[in-house]
Enzyme design. Structure first.
Site, PDB file in Angstrom:
ATOM      1  N   ARG A  99     -15.560 -80.164 -56.581  1.00 56.62           N
ATOM      2  CA  ARG A  99     -14.311 -80.384 -55.857  1.00 56.62           C
ATOM      3  C   ARG A  99     -13.510 -79.085 -55.716  1.00 56.62           C
ATOM      4  O   ARG A  99     -12.992 -78.749 -54.650  1.00 56.62           O
ATOM      5  CB  ARG A  99     -13.485 -81.458 -56.564  1.00 56.62           C
ATOM      6  N   LYS A 134       3.787 -66.575 -43.860  1.00 52.61           N
ATOM      7  CA  LYS A 134       3.934 -68.026 -44.094  1.00 52.61           C
ATOM      8  C   LYS A 134       2.637 -68.567 -44.710  1.00 52.61           C
ATOM      9  O   LYS A 134       1.896 -69.336 -44.097  1.00 52.61           O
ATOM     10  CB  LYS A 134       4.274 -68.737 -42.789  1.00 52.61           C
ATOM     11  N   LYS A 166      14.875 -57.326 -39.228  1.00 53.63           N
ATOM     12  CA  LYS A 166      15.123 -58.542 -38.444  1.00 53.63           C
ATOM     13  C   LYS A 166      16.614 -58.733 -38.183  1.00 53.63           C
ATOM     14  O   LYS A 166      17.431 -57.922 -38.613  1.00 53.63           O
ATOM     15  CB  LYS A 166      14.529 -59.745 -39.183  1.00 53.63           C
ATOM     16  N   GLU A 195      12.719 -56.223 -34.918  1.00 53.01           N
ATOM     17  CA  GLU A 195      12.738 -57.451 -34.123  1.00 53.01           C
ATOM     18  C   GLU A 195      13.854 -57.362 -33.088  1.00 53.01           C
ATOM     19  O   GLU A 195      14.978 -56.991 -33.433  1.00 53.01           O
ATOM     20  CB  GLU A 195      12.987 -58.634 -35.060  1.00 53.01           C
ATOM     21  N   ASP A 218      11.174 -61.478 -30.202  1.00 53.92           N
ATOM     22  CA  ASP A 218      11.384 -62.760 -30.875  1.00 53.92           C
ATOM     23  C   ASP A 218      11.709 -63.863 -29.871  1.00 53.92           C
ATOM     24  O   ASP A 218      12.740 -63.799 -29.187  1.00 53.92           O
ATOM     25  CB  ASP A 218      12.524 -62.600 -31.897  1.00 53.92           C
TER      26      ASP A 218
END
Ligand code: SF4
Length: 639
Positions: A99, A134, A166, A195, A218
């Site tokens: 597993r 992320k 940013k 950005e 962005d």
């Protein structure tokens, strides 16, 4: 130990503690202590494999006597039912580790699979797919490794290896310029990206000296991104970010941005469905031997039917085919050569182990009474599919409208990697077919006949060939299906290129050539002309599959080669020329997924049907299409 395994080690410890803890209660109670098992890890859905070294490490951590044998490479596409790896050893340990090993492998393969979908979606453009931060906490190195196996590239790893200024940083520092000045003052050693949310902010970012390493656009609309690409005029690489989905990514790439970052690659992971089936380990019988025998073995069936049909059957194997399939081929080669060889035989049945357009060519050239079959009718070609007959006709009509008669001005040329309908289009309009081996003479003949050429579907083969003939880039026009060129642009063009590309050869990047040059000084780099112009320009040689094979075979022993073409061929060259050093050009060698759809199993099915007197998966081309397509092919063959 590799970076991947160093990062995976504590995660494996954690996972084993979580899952096995003091022991696998079920396995220890139901299996004898000495029972040995063998297991087959099989893909239950098509996808891209990543994480085999981690899965192996899990099994070995649970019991170092377990043997793990990968049956595919990292980054390789698999079809449903394909064997991915085999394990053998103490049964209790095997089941206890199963597993955890699959959890790592499924998650990483899921990331690689989704990444490959995004990479393929932008393959006709120059855009690179990037990941983000992320990632699952603690799994960053594994997640980003899987993105690379899918053909994507990594954005910064963490907050310490690159600065991304940013909106919050800009607002806090009082503007873009002061924010960059402060960041550079403290960390001059780090690359810096800014950005921007508007074109005005972009202009500010572009005014900074020395230029930024990258600018992030962005959440901009497509129109604004297009303007941004025009404004930056090649000064700074542009990355698009925000609301990037599989449905939108091709449109975003078509704006001309250099990179597109996609959070979903790692934050919305859908595991690839893999399973492990176990069986008792037969004493003294290895997994490979056990698999090779038995009445149900497709090899046995292929052998029997081949023997029964004798010269009535011919099997063709394209160079990019799986080894186990090509082992049964009567002819091995590239698409046109295979078709020509087959139709010269007296065979009634031609089984083409290749992709659909190749079987169509065989069907067009076939003699009366010859039937062409393909093991999987859905095995298409990414490149061929980039040019539909309707879209090409619409472009032709637009050329016609601007020049008042496209046929007087343009010779249409289609690369053989295209549908029969496009070959017929060329036949009808005075055009012809070309291969990667004869594109130069074909282009020359076409330009001698009419002043301009409309070349489809592979922009790279067209561009590389035209450049080799001395045609400047300014005289070439890349057709844009979404925004057809202006009349002035069309009038300037001598060579109009369809915006198609092969998603295998497109994956070679200039960075791959640079990396080989650095690691192996003196190694010759040879690539296929379906690679981008930037890669072809950096390579020592470029040519068709046949050319690559010939060069490697003819070279003196001890020669070193980095080969930029489909990986199954590269690995076969390695086996067949042990006197040479041969490596794939890319660190994640690309495979053609649709070639991989042809398996021993579906080849055996087609032959079994033949054995029963049925024509399974017959490839046909209607009479009118075949007539005109044959004319286009014959014009090429007459050269
Ligand atoms: S390698 Fe590229 S051009 Fe060749 S069949 Fe595969 S997708 Fe098509």
């Amino acid at each position: 130990m590799s970076t991947l395994l160093s990062a995976a080690e504590p995660l494996i410890e954690l996972a084993i503690a979580e899952d096995i803890g003091p022991g696998d209660a079920t396995s220890t109670s139901t299996l004898d202590a000495g029972a040995a098992l063998r297991g087959r890890i099989v893909a239950k859905a098509p996808g891209v494999i990543a994480g085999l070294p981690v899965a192996e490490a899990v099994f070995q951590r649970v019991d170092p006597t377990i043997t793990f044998v990968a049956r595919v490479s990292e980054g390789q596409e698999v079809v449903a039912g394909e064997l991915v790896a085999e394990v053998s050893g103490p049964g209790r340990a095997l089941l206890a580790a199963e597993r955890t090993a699959l959890n790592f492998l499924q998650r990483m393969s899921g990331i690689a699979t989704l990444t490959r979908d995004f990479v393929d979606a932008v393959a006709t453009t120059g855009a690179t797919i990037l990941d983000t931060r992320k990632t699952l906490p603690g799994y960053r190195v594994l997640d980003k490794y899987a993105v690379r196996m899918g053909g994507g590239a990594n954005h910064r790893l963490s907050l310490y290896d690159m600065m991304l200024v940013k909106d919050n940083h800009i607002d806090s520092a009082g503007g873009i310029c002061p924010a960059v000045a402060r960041a550079r003052a403290l960390h001059p050693e780090l690359p810096i990206e800014v950005e921007v949310r508007t074109l005005d902010e972009l202009r500010q970012a572009l005014s900074i000296e020395p230029p930024l390493d990258r600018v992030l656009l962005d959440n901009m609309s497509l129109e604004t991104m297009r303007e941004a690409v025009a404004i930056r005029a090649g000064r700074v690489p542009l990355e698009a970010s925000g609301n990037v989905t599989l449905a939108r990514v091709a449109e975003i790439a078509s704006t001309g941005v250099d990179m597109i970052s996609v959070g979903a690659l790692t934050h919305s992971v859908k595991a690839l469905d893999l399973s492990m089936k176990v069986a008792p380990e037969a004493a003294g019988v290895s997994l490979a031997v056990a698999e090779a025998g038995g009445a149900a073995d497709p090899r046995t069936r292929i052998q029997e039917i081949k023997a029964a049909l004798g010269e009535r059957l011919v099997i063709l194997g394209h160079h990019y085919q799986r080894d186990e399939v090509i082992a049964w081929a009567d002819f091995r080669g590239d698409s046109l050569q295979l078709s020509r060889s087959a139709v010269e035989t007296q065979a009634e049945f031609i089984v083409f182990c290749g992709v659909h357009f190749m079987a169509e060519v065989a069907a067009i050239l076939a003699k009366p009474g010859q039937h062409v079959l393909i093991p999987d009718l859905t095995a298409g070609c990414y490149l061929a599919d980039t040019a539909t007959p309707d879209a090409v006709q619409a472009a032709w009509d637009a050329l016609d409208a601007v020049l008042g008669g496209a046929e007087a001005a343009f010779t249409p040329i289609t690369y053989v990697n295209s549908s029969a309908a496009l070959k017929a289009f060329c036949g009808k309009h005075g055009g012809l077919v070309c291969t990667s081996g004869n594109a130069g003479p074909v282009l020359r003949r076409a330009l001698a006949q009419r002043p301009r050429v409309f070349f489809f579907p592979d922009q790279h083969l067209g561009r590389n060939t035209a450049r080799r003939m001395g045609i400047p880039l300014e005289e070439m026009l890349l057709w844009d299906v979404r925004r057809p060129p202006s009349a002035a642009e069309i009038q300037r063009a001598r060579v109009v290129l369809w915006p198609g590309a092969c998603n295998v050869h497109q994956r070679f990047r200039p960075g791959h050539v640079d990396a080989v040059r650095q690691a192996y000084p003196g190694m010759r780099v040879i690539v296929h002309p379906e690679c981008t112009m930037a890669v072809v320009d950096l390579a020592d040689d470029a040519g068709s599959t046949a050319h690559i094979i010939k060069q490697v075979a003819a070279a003196p022993a001890g020669t070193q080669w980095a080969v930029g073409t489909e990986s199954r061929l590269v690995y076969r060259l390695q086996q067949e020329h042990p006197q040479q050093t041969i490596i794939p050009l890319a660190d994640v060698p690309p495979y053609c997924a649709t070639m991989g759809q042809i398996t021993l199993h579906n080849t055996a099915q087609v032959l079994e049907a033949l054995g029963e007197g049925r024509l399974l998966n017959k490839v046909t081309v209607d009479a009118s299409t075949a007539h005109w397509a044959k004319i286009a092919l014959e014009r090429m063959l007459a050269l």
